[in-house]
Design a protein around this motif. Structure first.
Motif: not given
Length: 257
Positions: A14, A235, A241, A243
């Motif tokens: 990130r 991702v 889900r 991210e």
């Protein structure tokens, strides 16, 4: 072998992805007619180096640049140089950042000035297909679910999916397992597991899907010389889900301010 990333790994990806997103924005600020692709490359490289990171692509298998810049009929892996952008061009900008031992990878296709409607639609639908693919990157599903979502959407719009080039895992290496095609069948392919980090990157052509490699050994273009578009995010697969670790936010702040 697929390497599943933990939270410490993801935190570093990130951080690098934030640098990558802002480097893309530095490019977005100067895209206009008359600017050379070489100038775009230098802007991105300067930002990345100024933030204690390295360009992932530079030096990869002998590639000499920070960005892959692919105008018009070029699909991917275009080499920055003296080409000056023109009104009506489309240009794919692909960039990777290596930061604290981890890579992140992200691409965006720009219109230069006013575009023909059919070309503008190609860009928009390619962008939409990226997010449809990402929606399928959930633990328990299959790689084929990602490709099917992208392929079925864009082919229904009359476009074609490049088959020879695919997305990929990413982490300590720029390209890791598994491969992530932009076409496929539901329920087929590798099982998606929590912690997989994937670069999902639809490459969609206005005309036919066939591509050729230029003599430079890098540039891939459409065989019919019609435009192509390319959007990409890194991702991580989670339980319910995906991210998105990279961001187009800073690009869009520049484009739509």
């Amino acid at each position: 072998m697929v390497w599943l990333k933990g939270e410490e790994d993801l935190a570093l990806i990130r951080e690098g992805a934030e640098i990558l997103g802002r480097a893309h924005a530095e490019v977005a600020k100067i895209i206009k007619p008359g600017v050379t692709t070489e100038a775009l490359d230098k802007a991105a490289e300067a930002y990345i180096l100024d933030h204690a990171a390295l360009p992932s692509f530079k030096g990869y298998n002998g590639f000499k640049h920070t960005l892959c810049i692919s105008p018009n009929e070029q699909v991917v892996h275009g080499i920055p140089g003296k080409y000056e952008l023109k009104e009506g061009d489309v240009v794919s900008i692909d960039c990777g950042v290596f930061y604290k031992g981890y890579h992140s990878d992200c691409a965006y296709t720009y219109g230069v000035g006013e575009l023909d409607k059919k070309v503008a639609d190609l860009l928009e639908y390619t962008r939409q297909s990226l997010y449809l693919g990402i929606e399928q990157a959930v633990a328990g599903r299959r790689i084929g679910d990602i490709g099917f979502a992208i392929q079925s959407f864009v082919e229904a719009k009359g476009y074609s999916v490049v088959r020879e080039l695919v997305g990929h895992g990413v982490g300590k290496n720029l390209h890791e397992e598994p491969e992530v095609p932009n076409y496929g069948k539901r329920g087929k392919g590798a099982l998606l597991k929590k912690g997989m980090v994937l670069a999902i990157e639809p490459m969609i052509n206005l005309g036919k899907r066939n591509v050729v490699q230029e003599r430079d050994g890098w540039t891939i273009r459409t065989a019919d010389k019609l435009p192509s578009a390319h959007f990409e995010h890194t991702v991580v697969v989670l339980e319910e889900r995906a991210e998105i670790l990279t961001t187009h936010k800073y690009i869009e702040e520049v484009l739509y301010k």
